[in-house]
Design a protein around this motif. Sequence first.
Motif, PDB file in Angstrom:
ATOM      1  N   GLN A 277       2.050  45.867  -5.625  1.00 17.86           N
ATOM      2  CA  GLN A 277       1.559  47.136  -6.153  1.00 17.86           C
ATOM      3  C   GLN A 277       2.585  47.760  -7.091  1.00 17.86           C
ATOM      4  O   GLN A 277       2.224  48.351  -8.118  1.00 17.86           O
ATOM      5  CB  GLN A 277       1.244  48.093  -5.002  1.00 17.86           C
ATOM      6  CG  GLN A 277       0.626  49.409  -5.435  1.00 17.86           C
ATOM      7  CD  GLN A 277       0.187  50.259  -4.257  1.00 17.86           C
ATOM      8  OE1 GLN A 277       0.225  49.823  -3.106  1.00 17.86           O
ATOM      9  NE2 GLN A 277      -0.240  51.470  -4.541  1.00 17.86           N
ATOM     10  N   LEU A 280       2.345  45.964 -10.386  1.00 15.85           N
ATOM     11  CA  LEU A 280       1.143  46.378 -11.106  1.00 15.85           C
ATOM     12  C   LEU A 280       1.335  47.758 -11.737  1.00 15.85           C
ATOM     13  O   LEU A 280       0.932  47.990 -12.891  1.00 15.85           O
ATOM     14  CB  LEU A 280      -0.048  46.386 -10.150  1.00 15.85           C
ATOM     15  CG  LEU A 280      -1.407  46.758 -10.750  1.00 15.85           C
ATOM     16  CD1 LEU A 280      -1.788  45.780 -11.854  1.00 15.85           C
ATOM     17  CD2 LEU A 280      -2.470  46.781  -9.656  1.00 15.85           C
ATOM     18  N   MET A 363      -3.174  42.057  -5.648  1.00 19.12           N
ATOM     19  CA  MET A 363      -2.214  42.836  -6.437  1.00 19.12           C
ATOM     20  C   MET A 363      -1.474  41.946  -7.431  1.00 19.12           C
ATOM     21  O   MET A 363      -1.303  42.294  -8.605  1.00 19.12           O
ATOM     22  CB  MET A 363      -1.222  43.532  -5.510  1.00 19.12           C
ATOM     23  CG  MET A 363      -1.818  44.624  -4.652  1.00 19.12           C
ATOM     24  SD  MET A 363      -2.267  46.075  -5.620  1.00 19.12           S
ATOM     25  CE  MET A 363      -2.805  47.164  -4.287  1.00 19.12           C
ATOM     26  N   LEU A 366      -3.707  40.775 -10.356  1.00 15.03           N
ATOM     27  CA  LEU A 366      -3.885  41.834 -11.343  1.00 15.03           C
ATOM     28  C   LEU A 366      -2.625  42.032 -12.180  1.00 15.03           C
ATOM     29  O   LEU A 366      -2.700  42.223 -13.405  1.00 15.03           O
ATOM     30  CB  LEU A 366      -4.261  43.141 -10.635  1.00 15.03           C
ATOM     31  CG  LEU A 366      -5.628  43.171  -9.944  1.00 15.03           C
ATOM     32  CD1 LEU A 366      -5.804  44.468  -9.175  1.00 15.03           C
ATOM     33  CD2 LEU A 366      -6.747  42.999 -10.964  1.00 15.03           C
ATOM     34  N   ALA A 367      -1.441  41.978 -11.500  1.00 17.90           N
ATOM     35  CA  ALA A 367      -0.185  42.131 -12.240  1.00 17.90           C
ATOM     36  C   ALA A 367       0.032  40.971 -13.198  1.00 17.90           C
ATOM     37  O   ALA A 367       0.459  41.163 -14.345  1.00 17.90           O
ATOM     38  CB  ALA A 367       0.979  42.249 -11.261  1.00 17.90           C
ATOM     39  N   SER A 370      -2.270  41.310 -16.207  1.00 17.09           N
ATOM     40  CA  SER A 370      -1.792  42.352 -17.111  1.00 17.09           C
ATOM     41  C   SER A 370      -0.572  41.861 -17.896  1.00 17.09           C
ATOM     42  O   SER A 370      -0.434  42.144 -19.089  1.00 17.09           O
ATOM     43  CB  SER A 370      -1.442  43.615 -16.313  1.00 17.09           C
ATOM     44  OG  SER A 370      -0.950  44.629 -17.153  1.00 17.09           O
TER      45      SER A 370
END
Length: 376
Positions: A277, A280, A363, A366-367, A370
């Motif tokens: 998290q 991210l 998490m 997603l990181a 990105s």
Amino acid sequence: MSASSGRLRRLSALVRKESFQAIRDPSSILIAFVLPLILLFLFGYGVSLDTTRTRIGLVTEEMTPLTQDLSASFQASRYFDVAMGRDRRLFEEDLVLGKVRGVVVIPADFTTRYAAGNRRPDIQVIVDGSDPNTANFVQNYAQGTGANWERQRQADVALHSPAISVEQRFWFNPELTSRNFLVPGSIAIVMTLVGTLLTSLVVAREWERGTMEAMMATPVTAVELLAGKILPYFLLGLTSMTLCVLLAVFLFGVPFRGSVAALYALSAAFLIPALGQGLLISTATKNQFLASQLALISAFLPAFLLSGFLFEINSMPVVIQWITFIVPARYLIPSLQTVFLAGDIWPMFAKAIGVMLTIGAIMFMLAARSTRKRIG
């Protein structure tokens, strides 16, 4: 073979670089070691659900040997700090101002009705309903004190023997000390904040300084970059957790009945979503101030309010209960409390570890997604 060895060399170089940076960076040391100490001291000494020596007013409208004996039972209770009076109006203002938390009234006809035996005499309990927890405490313990006094008096005069004898036994926490389950829960809250801040602030600082763009210009892939970032702070987070556990056992006296293997397995599984998290947040903000605010809002507050640490999840609205399923601390807190107070219950731990690893994998995906966008 050469490609795999090249990836290994790049990963080891990234890990060494991040390790040296973490050691030389004062903020990492503050987050990993100083912040847990401060928070654990605050939670350990400042938060307590043990209500003892609550101040109440005791009104005895008629002084007889019987009412004096009942009054003595209230005065001898370890739960009450008793102020005596003959008129309930003496305590009305104190109850409004919060100087007393309740007023127990022994009415003037108490002795007459008790001697008659055809009607059970009553005592009145007046409490301040603005604080429901304390109000329930005063009411329940006042009723319990009166019931204990009545049973003792019946035993003394040998009126009858009770048909049922109730023997209470409390498993895992016989003293009913709130610190024994609050401190393990506070470790999860502390690790939530530490794990998220470790990666969010440090990586955001690299974005601000421009070093992250320089690293992205190298052949390092997004997965290697994230892995190199996460491993040093993962070990730093486990070290911080170890410090918290040592304080809990040796300073606060919380019993530890489980195994070290279960403790580290749960902690390692929890650090995955916490650090993920943080990554991210850092990739989304690239700003230290904004990253710290988002870490507090998205990690610390949900862990504190929605994990069952202080507030029972079953008493929350149904929509909020569904939201708690995505809060990793919801699974760590009961598991840590079980490790400390009950021991190893692996079926429970396995489920919690599986859920936390799943949230962590989401998490990190997603990181990584990105980060790939920014590399491209």
